[in-house]
Design a protein around this motif. Structure first.
Motif, PDB file in Angstrom:
ATOM      1  N   UNK A  46       0.927  -1.265  -0.155  1.00  0.00           N
ATOM      2  CA  UNK A  46       0.092  -0.138   0.164  1.00  0.00           C
ATOM      3  C   UNK A  46       0.761   1.371  -0.100  1.00  0.00           C
ATOM      4  N   UNK A  47       1.888   1.332   0.633  1.00  0.00           N
ATOM      5  CA  UNK A  47       2.741   2.471   0.997  1.00  0.00           C
ATOM      6  C   UNK A  47       3.592   2.673  -0.455  1.00  0.00           C
ATOM      7  N   UNK A  48       3.872   1.570  -1.211  1.00  0.00           N
ATOM      8  CA  UNK A  48       4.374   1.623  -2.423  1.00  0.00           C
ATOM      9  C   UNK A  48       3.681   2.521  -3.435  1.00  0.00           C
ATOM     10  N   UNK A  49       2.297   2.610  -3.216  1.00  0.00           N
ATOM     11  CA  UNK A  49       1.460   3.278  -4.180  1.00  0.00           C
ATOM     12  C   UNK A  49       1.357   4.679  -3.738  1.00  0.00           C
ATOM     13  N   UNK A  50       1.889   5.171  -2.479  1.00  0.00           N
ATOM     14  CA  UNK A  50       1.677   6.601  -1.901  1.00  0.00           C
ATOM     15  C   UNK A  50       3.034   7.055  -1.796  1.00  0.00           C
ATOM     16  N   UNK A  51       3.467   7.865  -2.569  1.00  0.00           N
ATOM     17  CA  UNK A  51       4.716   8.577  -2.634  1.00  0.00           C
ATOM     18  C   UNK A  51       4.856   9.346  -1.279  1.00  0.00           C
ATOM     19  N   UNK A  52       5.971   9.072  -0.668  1.00  0.00           N
ATOM     20  CA  UNK A  52       6.483   9.757   0.409  1.00  0.00           C
ATOM     21  C   UNK A  52       5.819   9.245   1.880  1.00  0.00           C
ATOM     22  N   UNK A  53       4.985   8.010   1.644  1.00  0.00           N
ATOM     23  CA  UNK A  53       4.474   7.625   2.837  1.00  0.00           C
ATOM     24  C   UNK A  53       5.278   5.955   3.348  1.00  0.00           C
ATOM     25  N   UNK A  54       5.464   5.844   4.560  1.00  0.00           N
ATOM     26  CA  UNK A  54       5.944   4.500   4.952  1.00  0.00           C
ATOM     27  C   UNK A  54       4.954   3.463   5.208  1.00  0.00           C
ATOM     28  N   UNK A  55       5.383   2.140   5.200  1.00  0.00           N
ATOM     29  CA  UNK A  55       4.394   1.046   5.579  1.00  0.00           C
ATOM     30  C   UNK A  55       3.942   1.475   7.129  1.00  0.00           C
ATOM     31  N   UNK A  56       4.836   2.021   7.884  1.00  0.00           N
ATOM     32  CA  UNK A  56       4.410   2.100   9.283  1.00  0.00           C
ATOM     33  C   UNK A  56       3.270   3.218   9.637  1.00  0.00           C
ATOM     34  N   UNK A  57       3.593   4.265   8.697  1.00  0.00           N
ATOM     35  CA  UNK A  57       2.568   5.278   8.534  1.00  0.00           C
ATOM     36  C   UNK A  57       1.030   4.875   8.095  1.00  0.00           C
ATOM     37  N   UNK A  58       1.351   4.163   7.338  1.00  0.00           N
ATOM     38  CA  UNK A  58      -0.147   3.558   6.691  1.00  0.00           C
ATOM     39  C   UNK A  58      -0.752   2.572   7.607  1.00  0.00           C
ATOM     40  N   UNK A  59       0.105   1.840   8.312  1.00  0.00           N
ATOM     41  CA  UNK A  59      -0.603   1.090   9.234  1.00  0.00           C
ATOM     42  C   UNK A  59      -1.079   1.727  10.507  1.00  0.00           C
ATOM     43  N   UNK A  60      -0.258   2.689  11.020  1.00  0.00           N
ATOM     44  CA  UNK A  60      -0.662   3.574  12.068  1.00  0.00           C
ATOM     45  C   UNK A  60      -1.933   4.428  11.724  1.00  0.00           C
ATOM     46  N   UNK A  61      -2.218   4.781  10.311  1.00  0.00           N
ATOM     47  CA  UNK A  61      -3.280   5.697   9.991  1.00  0.00           C
ATOM     48  C   UNK A  61      -4.445   4.569  10.277  1.00  0.00           C
ATOM     49  N   UNK A  62      -4.356   3.476   9.501  1.00  0.00           N
ATOM     50  CA  UNK A  62      -5.352   2.329   9.644  1.00  0.00           C
ATOM     51  C   UNK A  62      -5.785   2.055  10.987  1.00  0.00           C
ATOM     52  N   UNK A  63      -4.994   2.023  11.758  1.00  0.00           N
ATOM     53  CA  UNK A  63      -5.391   1.375  13.173  1.00  0.00           C
ATOM     54  C   UNK A  63      -5.950   2.526  13.801  1.00  0.00           C
ATOM     55  N   UNK A  64      -5.591   3.636  13.691  1.00  0.00           N
ATOM     56  CA  UNK A  64      -6.128   4.704  14.393  1.00  0.00           C
ATOM     57  C   UNK A  64      -7.301   5.281  13.778  1.00  0.00           C
ATOM     58  N   UNK A  65      -7.664   4.875  12.621  1.00  0.00           N
ATOM     59  CA  UNK A  65      -8.732   5.436  11.825  1.00  0.00           C
ATOM     60  C   UNK A  65     -10.178   4.322  12.067  1.00  0.00           C
ATOM     61  N   UNK A  66      -9.663   2.987  12.197  1.00  0.00           N
ATOM     62  CA  UNK A  66     -10.543   2.047  12.024  1.00  0.00           C
ATOM     63  C   UNK A  66     -10.814   1.150  13.273  1.00  0.00           C
ATOM     64  N   UNK A  67      -9.753   1.388  14.115  1.00  0.00           N
ATOM     65  CA  UNK A  67      -9.937   0.433  15.406  1.00  0.00           C
ATOM     66  C   UNK A  67      -9.136   0.330  16.772  1.00  0.00           C
ATOM     67  N   UNK A  68      -8.294   1.561  16.706  1.00  0.00           N
ATOM     68  CA  UNK A  68      -7.323   1.645  17.636  1.00  0.00           C
ATOM     69  C   UNK A  68      -7.676   2.902  18.676  1.00  0.00           C
ATOM     70  N   UNK A  69      -8.823   3.445  18.373  1.00  0.00           N
ATOM     71  CA  UNK A  69      -9.079   4.607  19.014  1.00  0.00           C
ATOM     72  C   UNK A  69     -10.639   4.537  19.819  1.00  0.00           C
TER      73      UNK A  69
END
Length: 83
Positions: A46-69
């Protein structure tokens, strides 16, 4: 990457330390959602499709947005996302 509220994520293999909110624009968020449906938790792909984003940022975003908060934290997160 914007800064905003903090959220604790503590499910699965994610540590329970506090994270700064990762903000994504609408196009990035849409792409993450579509890619997640296709490839699941393959954050590197997923991160490979979004320039400037790391896999860790993508995972953190997904967790916070969908289940971590909590709902209150998620609301604050969503408000930050719209700014």
């Amino acid at each position: 990457m914007g800064r905003g509220s903090r959220c604790k994520a503590g499910k699965g293999k994610v540590s329970s330390r506090e994270w700064e909110v990762v903000t994504m624009n609408e196009q990035e968020e849409d792409l993450i959602s579509r890619m997640y449906r296709l490839v699941g938790q393959r954050w590197d792909l997923i991160a490979g499709r979004i320039p400037g984003r790391t896999p860790e940022e993508i995972e953190r975003f997904w967790i916070m947005k969908n289940r971590g908060c909590s709902s209150a934290e998620r609301e604050a997160f969503n408000t930050t996302m719209k700014e």
